[in-house]
Motif scaffolding. Structure first.
Motif, PDB file in Angstrom:
ATOM      1  N   LEU A 102       0.843  -1.187   0.000  1.00 20.63           N
ATOM      2  CA  LEU A 102       0.000   0.000   0.000  1.00 20.63           C
ATOM      3  C   LEU A 102       0.884   1.243   0.000  1.00 20.63           C
ATOM      4  O   LEU A 102       2.070   1.181   0.338  1.00 20.63           O
ATOM      5  CB  LEU A 102      -0.919   0.021   1.227  1.00 20.63           C
ATOM      6  N   GLN A 106      -2.351   5.563   2.076  1.00 21.79           N
ATOM      7  CA  GLN A 106      -3.336   4.502   2.314  1.00 21.79           C
ATOM      8  C   GLN A 106      -3.147   3.873   3.690  1.00 21.79           C
ATOM      9  O   GLN A 106      -4.117   3.572   4.389  1.00 21.79           O
ATOM     10  CB  GLN A 106      -3.228   3.444   1.225  1.00 21.79           C
ATOM     11  N   SER A 110      -5.848   4.016   6.776  1.00 20.38           N
ATOM     12  CA  SER A 110      -6.280   2.750   7.394  1.00 20.38           C
ATOM     13  C   SER A 110      -6.114   2.794   8.907  1.00 20.38           C
ATOM     14  O   SER A 110      -6.976   2.322   9.658  1.00 20.38           O
ATOM     15  CB  SER A 110      -5.471   1.587   6.809  1.00 20.38           C
TER      16      SER A 110
END
Length: 529
Positions: A102, A106, A110
């Motif tokens: 990722l 990202q 998250s």
């Protein structure tokens, strides 16, 4: 299992072949990254090393993450794994992104979405409102604490201590000054940890700033004054607060609120050693208070809090720390547990705390501390010297120390006195038939030594001790200096086992270690004091 063909022939179009190859490529690309969506891909050890939870615990925690939005890039379980891996390892977001395939942004999204989704889990497992007063008293109070300070009443015991989380230097100059600790000489914030006597985390409040206006006493007074988490309604009359010496300025304030406060005594100005009564009283407190230090150590196993935290996370440090505390309460066993001997040991400690130190009285009345004596080097490898010294078992040593910390320190003090020929160099002056005086090197200062006096009976019992260190007058257990002497003379030297030196002893050089050009030394093993 052998698969049987359903058709003898199969026909693929160009589109089917391209789709098949694309699926193979996607499967192969995923095989090189962490996949928490397929639990069989990772072992239980993999789960624990990365997230701090077992596979079963991870599955249970994932049921609380129902508000996370799943996307084509990452699943709900992947988001949860990213947050836990961040907390467990403290790795930068770029490296975590490489592990999970990722981008940095990202990973960051998250982490924050998972943190928000787990708020209900946190409130169910940590905080003054998540557990009742009676529940803490019944299920999270050790027999030792109840015997030492309970006075046969069902009161709650809470142990308080502030811990440190180091942060980056801020570009906000006001915050930079407020978060700079003159004690640690670096910027940090201070959460206040409140635990039961078995290590169950009742609550974590803060974090607070770390300047001179935010010491442990000021933080505690603020918590009570603002009724943080409704703690004033939760606590009841005569509940016991166990604290360290840093809380001395708030003791009177807490007692005015109706709480009982237990704190180790501190040396007064000009005082070099605690009296026997003071040392005994302090030992009763430390017998219970050690649990909060172990809890802080457990929290720092989540390496995110053991490293310098990025300023980006400062607004969320409290939430992340409470999440880890909730995980410990939910999935980790209690640090301390009661056993059948706890009440017996605690009662013995209470009984001894009321007595005086007879060996100290002999030493002071006869002036044995400053009296000029001749020390003789005792060969630790020989059992012929000090043959009348009692033989002690591990059980007898624990009865004398009333704790394991001193026994853990004993081999380290003994190692300090092992010479190049692996002989234990113990300088002993046998003053009387059953009283010996030992000189030990301090582990904190090269210029400081301690005199240890040990008295024993001819029928094989240790009848008393006294040490010139700060807490050496106590008889509720003994200091580490006395313990090391008892451990070596009474047990270790009779077992013919060696004590290994650290591996780094010969790998780090000492610039003061120069060749000795003086060859006139007679190598005498007798030292005069």
């Amino acid at each position: 299992m052998i698969l049987k063909a359903k058709y003898t022939k199969s026909f693929f179009s160009r589109t089917d072949i391209v789709a098949l190859l694309e699926n193979v490529r996607l499967t192969m690309s995923k095989s090189s990254i962490l996949d928490f969506d397929n639990s069989s891909r990772l072992t239980d050890n993999d789960y624990y090393n990365l997230t701090g939870l077992t596979k079963q615990q991870f599955e249970d925690l994932s049921t609380y993450s129902t508000t996370i939005r799943q996307s084509n890039v990452r699943s709900v379980r992947t988001c949860l794994a990213i947050l836990l891996t961040k907390l467990r390892t403290g790795l930068p977001n770029q490296i975590i992104g490489t592990i999970f395939s990722l981008t940095k942004s990202q990973v960051q999204r998250s982490i924050h979405s998972t943190r928000t989704s787990l708020q209900s889990f946190v409130t169910q497992n940590v905080g003054f409102k998540h557990i009742s007063h009676d529940d803490l008293v019944e299920n999270h109070t050790t027999d030792t604490a109840q015997t030492l300070f309970g006075n046969n009443e069902k009161v709650a015991f809470i142990v308080l201590d502030g811990t440190y989380i180091y942060i980056q230097k801020s570009s906000d100059y006001k915050f930079q000054r407020q978060s700079y600790s003159l004690h640690k000489h670096r910027p940090l914030v201070k959460p206040m940890v409140v635990v039961g006597t078995d290590g169950y985390i009742l609550s974590v409040l803060g974090p607070y700033l770390s300047n001179g206006k935010n010491n442990d006493a000021a933080i505690t007074k603020h918590m009570v004054a603002v009724n943080a988490e409704g703690m004033n309604e939760w606590l009841q009359q005569d509940d016991v607060c166990i604290v360290d010496r840093g809380f001395r300025d708030v003791v009177e304030y807490l007692e005015q609120q109706g709480y009982s406060v237990q704190m180790p005594l501190y040396l007064k100005k000009g005082q070099k050693q605690h009296t026997t009564e003071e040392a005994n009283s302090s030992r009763l407190v430390t017998k219970v208070r050690w649990i909060v230090e172990s809890v802080n150590g457990r929290l720092k196993q989540w390496r995110f809090f053991d490293k310098v935290v990025s300023n980006h996370y400062i607004p969320f440090i409290g939430e992340l720390l409470r999440l880890v505390c909730a995980l410990c309460n939910k999935y980790r066993p209690a640090i301390a547990s009661s056993n059948a001997d706890d009440i017996k040991i605690a009662e013995a400690m209470l009984d001894k705390s009321k007595k005086g130190n007879l060996v100290q009285a002999i030493v002071e009345n006869e002036g044995l501390i400053n009296k000029r004596v001749i020390y003789t080097l005792v060969d630790g490898s020989s059992a012929d010297q000090l043959k009348d010294f009692p033989v002690l078992s591990e059980e007898k040593l624990r009865q004398n120390t009333m704790g394991i910390y001193q026994l853990k320190q004993s081999p380290l003090y003994v190692r300090e006195h092992i010479g190049e020929d692996s002989v234990y160099q113990l300088y002993v002056c046998k003053i009387k038939e059953n009283l010996i005086k030992i000189k030990l090197q301090s582990r904190f200062s090269n210029s400081a030594t301690h005199n240890v006096f040990v008295q024993y009976t001819l029928d094989g019992e240790i009848s008393g001790w006294y040490c010139t260190c700060k807490v050496g007058a106590r008889i509720v257990g003994c200091c580490a200096h006395v313990s090391s002497v008892l451990w070596y003379l009474g047990l270790h030297r009779l077992q013919n086992t060696s004590i290994n030196s650290p591996r780094f002893t010969n790998s780090v050089l000492d610039a003061s270690d120069l060749p000795d050009l003086d060859t006139d030394s007679d190598g005498s093993s007798v030292v005069e004091e």
